[in-house]
Design an enzyme around this catalytic site. Structure first.
Site, PDB file in Angstrom:
ATOM      1  N   ASP A  32      43.853   2.374 -61.422  1.00  0.00           N
ATOM      2  CA  ASP A  32      45.215   1.839 -61.388  1.00  0.00           C
ATOM      3  C   ASP A  32      46.080   2.705 -60.474  1.00  0.00           C
ATOM      4  O   ASP A  32      46.009   3.943 -60.528  1.00  0.00           O
ATOM      5  CB  ASP A  32      45.774   1.819 -62.828  1.00  0.00           C
ATOM      6  N   GLN A  95      52.494  -8.352 -69.018  1.00  0.00           N
ATOM      7  CA  GLN A  95      51.616  -8.687 -67.893  1.00  0.00           C
ATOM      8  C   GLN A  95      52.459  -8.838 -66.634  1.00  0.00           C
ATOM      9  O   GLN A  95      53.442  -9.583 -66.616  1.00  0.00           O
ATOM     10  CB  GLN A  95      50.850 -10.000 -68.168  1.00  0.00           C
ATOM     11  N   HIS A 101      43.000  -8.912 -66.323  1.00  0.00           N
ATOM     12  CA  HIS A 101      42.483  -7.543 -66.164  1.00  0.00           C
ATOM     13  C   HIS A 101      42.534  -6.843 -67.508  1.00  0.00           C
ATOM     14  O   HIS A 101      43.407  -7.109 -68.328  1.00  0.00           O
ATOM     15  CB  HIS A 101      43.253  -6.750 -65.109  1.00  0.00           C
TER      16      HIS A 101
HETATM   17  P1  AMP Z   1      49.751  -5.473 -66.341  1.00  0.00           P
HETATM   18  O1  AMP Z   1      51.136  -4.933 -66.598  1.00  0.00           O
HETATM   19  O2  AMP Z   1      48.869  -5.508 -67.550  1.00  0.00           O
HETATM   20  O3  AMP Z   1      49.792  -6.791 -65.589  1.00  0.00           O
HETATM   21  O4  AMP Z   1      49.068  -4.396 -65.403  1.00  0.00           O
HETATM   22  C1  AMP Z   1      49.117  -4.427 -64.020  1.00  0.00           C
HETATM   23  C2  AMP Z   1      48.634  -3.071 -63.572  1.00  0.00           C
HETATM   24  O5  AMP Z   1      48.191  -3.185 -62.245  1.00  0.00           O
HETATM   25  C3  AMP Z   1      49.698  -1.985 -63.601  1.00  0.00           C
HETATM   26  O6  AMP Z   1      49.232  -0.899 -64.419  1.00  0.00           O
HETATM   27  C4  AMP Z   1      49.849  -1.580 -62.152  1.00  0.00           C
HETATM   28  O7  AMP Z   1      50.051  -0.199 -61.984  1.00  0.00           O
HETATM   29  C5  AMP Z   1      48.529  -2.010 -61.561  1.00  0.00           C
HETATM   30  N1  AMP Z   1      48.539  -2.381 -60.151  1.00  0.00           N
HETATM   31  C6  AMP Z   1      49.384  -3.237 -59.540  1.00  0.00           C
HETATM   32  N2  AMP Z   1      49.045  -3.374 -58.237  1.00  0.00           N
HETATM   33  C7  AMP Z   1      47.950  -2.601 -58.050  1.00  0.00           C
HETATM   34  C8  AMP Z   1      47.120  -2.317 -56.913  1.00  0.00           C
HETATM   35  N3  AMP Z   1      47.361  -2.859 -55.720  1.00  0.00           N
HETATM   36  N4  AMP Z   1      46.091  -1.460 -57.092  1.00  0.00           N
HETATM   37  C9  AMP Z   1      45.837  -0.905 -58.298  1.00  0.00           C
HETATM   38  N5  AMP Z   1      46.582  -1.138 -59.401  1.00  0.00           N
HETATM   39  C10 AMP Z   1      47.632  -1.961 -59.269  1.00  0.00           C
END
Ligand code: AMP
Ligand code: ZN
Length: 138
Positions: A32, A95, A101
């Protein structure tokens, strides 16, 4: 199926580089970019499913064992003493990326609160009523 506008489709399929820790035909596991703790990882299916309700059972059946495998590797490699498997569905649930994910969040013995809530104190009647309401929709 992939979705052109979805960043996790692109990352999962290698079109955007990522810090990948595991990959097979169906899944990629990446670190992440905004980790809750050192090693925080995301399990991404290579096909687009918006959330757990859209995830076919054949895919879903592989996510939990993969989470366990990644978590066990984190304990061995990073020295964390535990890990959380967290999976958000819907904006109100936190989300932010609408491609399914599963978070794998290593936990260390530093006492940091990462996944937490304040318990409410419902009556037995309230619990019974809520249980009936949910059961009626199953
Ligand atoms: P959620 O809030 O469950 O939708 O989690 C989305 C997660 O994706 C968050 O923890 C972000 O930090 C992570 N995230 C968003 N964009 C990226 C990216 N390009 N690469 C890696 N992690 C990401
Ligand atoms: Zn996607």
């Amino acid at each position: 199926m992939k979705e052109d506008s979805c960043i996790f489709c692109k990352i999962a399929n290698g079109e955007i580089p990522s810090a990948t820790i595991y990959e097979d035909e169906q899944f990629r596991v990446i670190l992440d970019l905004g980790p809750a703790s050192k090693g925080h990882a995301l399990i991404l299916p290579k096909e687009h499913f918006a959330d757990v309700c859209a995830l076919p059972e054949t895919w879903a059946a592989k996510v939990l064992p993969l989470g366990a495998k990644i978590g066990a590797a984190m304990k061995q490699a990073l020295g964390c003493s535990g890990f959380n498997l967290v999976q958000n569905n819907g904006a109100s649930a936190g989300q932010t990326v609408f491609h399914f994910h599963m978070h794998v969040i290593p936990r260390y013995d530093d006492g940091a609160k990462i996944v937490t809530w304040t318990p409410k104190n419902p009556s037995q009647e309230e619990l019974a009523q809520i249980a009936e309401t949910i059961k009626s929709a199953l």
